[in-house]
Design an enzyme around this catalytic site. Structure first.
Site, mmCIF file in Angstrom:
data_model
loop_
_atom_site.group_PDB
_atom_site.id
_atom_site.type_symbol
_atom_site.label_atom_id
_atom_site.label_comp_id
_atom_site.label_asym_id
_atom_site.label_seq_id
_atom_site.Cartn_x
_atom_site.Cartn_y
_atom_site.Cartn_z
ATOM 1 N N GLY A 1 0.967 -1.263 0.035
ATOM 2 C CA GLY A 1 -0.046 -0.005 0.176
ATOM 3 C C GLY A 1 0.784 1.123 0.002
ATOM 4 O O GLY A 1 1.930 1.125 -0.199
ATOM 5 N N ASN A 2 0.051 2.351 0.136
ATOM 6 C CA ASN A 2 0.981 3.609 0.143
ATOM 7 C C ASN A 2 0.287 4.522 1.325
ATOM 8 O O ASN A 2 -0.816 4.340 1.878
ATOM 9 C CB ASN A 2 1.086 4.398 -1.008
ATOM 10 C CG ASN A 2 -0.065 4.443 -1.776
ATOM 11 O OD1 ASN A 2 -0.788 5.528 -1.214
ATOM 12 N ND2 ASN A 2 -0.829 3.950 -2.723
ATOM 13 N N ARG A 3 0.842 5.760 1.432
ATOM 14 C CA ARG A 3 0.413 6.656 2.891
ATOM 15 C C ARG A 3 -0.766 7.474 2.275
ATOM 16 O O ARG A 3 -1.032 8.412 3.058
ATOM 17 C CB ARG A 3 1.714 7.092 3.256
ATOM 18 C CG ARG A 3 2.565 6.542 3.949
ATOM 19 C CD ARG A 3 3.784 7.178 4.233
ATOM 20 N NE ARG A 3 3.610 8.635 4.561
ATOM 21 C CZ ARG A 3 4.265 9.503 3.891
ATOM 22 N NH1 ARG A 3 5.603 9.044 3.414
ATOM 23 N NH2 ARG A 3 4.316 10.754 4.425
#
Ligand code: PMT
Length: 398
Positions: free
Chosen positions: A207-209
């Site tokens: 995932g990412n932020r």
């Protein structure tokens, strides 16, 4: 005369050292043709006398709920206002507005209006950064209140830091924008937000932020300006009424949701942080540590934006984002060409206060038609406005 001519503006002034700067805001609004009614809190009168505002404004300054000739001044002011701007807004006024307290004329007027409200906070850095203040501002943003972020600089007592009232130009521009008629009425706008999650096994993912704040701000601003909005998002963030939300997790789900609706959309804004790669297989059982370090083989996801560029129909406007850490302008131009989109919103995600998770962003708007706009560090809703200001004329809507 511009957008302010003959518009009724309530100028709220709360008690902070920046109250003296509200005098300039008052004068500029009057010069622009607005009918300005100043409303000062008791604390504000400690910093600047009401007489100063009365002398400059279109009517006498109001300072109390009960002492004037009006029996119910707050409802008259609130109902008649085309816009209310509070500059400076202190932590107390912001908290009272969030809580729905109406213990003085200004806070009562804020509750007694359906007009757009612009809050221009000014306070010491420690207060500005306090979670109570930031949480309150998040609530106001969600309610559609316009926040004009303070600036960094000299503060009262010789301190230097974030919290200085925004420049009068920015405040006047925010008032003008708030008075803009719904210029996206009739448009269908499709927006994506948040970061996709590509599962490795039932509990782990790549995932990412991305928090979805920027994409949600675009969707909410487009709805506020009259567009019919579909928001494809990976987050559970609350959003305003009028935005049709489709919740997805993976890049493939986002692609399906977007392609099913992109044909009929007049404008597509890809603010989501879509994974470029996903595990080529997803285990159906949790990978056990005792089985050793697993090998995760990746494969590319569908590039939604590039596909939108290929499918783009005449008259459609496709807006892509670019999350960069260096050579922002050059990389944005490359994405503009590679993905055949109309506008790239490029943010330097390495810059403090910009990009992932922050409430603020700083972007460059690079357009195929030569658009080159540097949007200074601003609230994400302000950034959304700047993007839609560029999009609206392309659709012949402004
Ligand atoms: O969500 P926030 O916390 O508010 O943060 C905002 C943000 C930093 C996520 C946002 O401002 C932003 O920059 N979004 C784009 C992030 C990104 O994925 O950038 P990129 O340079 O990797 O991708 C370029 C463009 O292609 C983007 O419009 C992206 O949506 C799109 N893309 C990327 C990969 C892919 N497989 N499909 C795509 O459509």
């Amino acid at each position: 005369m511009g957008r302010l001519a003959d518009r009724r503006v309530v100028l709220g002034v709360a008690g902070g050292i920046a109250a003296y700067k509200a005098v300039e805001v008052c004068r500029r609004l009057v010069d622009a043709g607005a009918h300005v009614t100043p409303v000062l809190t008791a604390a504000a009168t400690r910093f600047v006398g009401p007489l100063t505002f009365s002398a400059l404004a279109s009517e006498d300054a109001h300072v109390a709920l009960f002492d004037g000739p009006d029996a119910i001044p707050h409802t008259r002011l609130g109902q008649q206002a085309d816009v209310i701007v509070v500059a400076p807004a202190t932590a107390r006024v912001i908290a009272a507005y969030v809580a729905g307290l109406s213990d003085d004329l200004l806070t009562a007027t804020l509750l007694a209006t359906r007009a757009p409200v612009i809050i221009c906070p000014a306070m010491h850095t420690e207060m500005w950064e306090h979670p109570a203040v930031q949480d309150n501002l998040s609530v106001l943003r969600r309610r559609g209140v316009h926040i004009v972020e303070p600036e960094a600089g000299r503060l009262a007592g010789g301190d230097v830091g974030m919290g200085r009232l925004a420049d009068a130009d920015r405040i006047i521009a925010a008032v003008e924008r708030a008075l803009t008629a719904p210029d996206l009425g009739g448009l269908r706008v499709l927006v994506t937000a948040g970061g996709t999650r590509e599962p490795i096994d039932p509990v782990r993912f790549i995932g990412n932020r991305s928090s979805g704040k920027q994409g949600h701000a675009v969707a909410e601003e487009a709805a506020h300006r009259g567009a019919k909005v579909v928001l494809v998002t990976t987050t559970d963030r609350a959003t305003t009424a009028g935005v049709d939300v489709i919740r997805v997790d993976t890049a493939a789900e986002m692609a399906d949701a977007v392609f099913a609706r992109s044909e009929e959309a007049d404008v597509v804004v890809m603010a989501a942080a879509v994974a470029d790669f996903k595990p080529s297989t997803t285990r159906d059982r949790k990978i056990k540590k005792s089985d050793g370090i697993p090998e995760v083989v990746l494969e590319p996801t569908v590039d939604i934006l590039a596909e939108l560029g290929r499918r783009k129909r005449a008259g459609q406007v496709i807006v892509g984002f670019a999350a960069e850490t260096h050579d922002v302008r050059a990389n944005a131009r490359r994405k503009l060409e590679d993905k055949r989109v109309d506008l790239v919103v490029a943010n330097d995600v390495a810059e403090p206060g910009a990009g992932f998770e922050h409430d603020t962003n700083r972007v460059l708007l690079i357009g195929r038609d030569g658009t080159d706009v540097d949007v200074p560090m601003s609230d994400k809703r302000e950034v959304a406005r700047a993007i839609l200001d560029v999009v609206a004329p392309r659709k012949g809507m402004a």
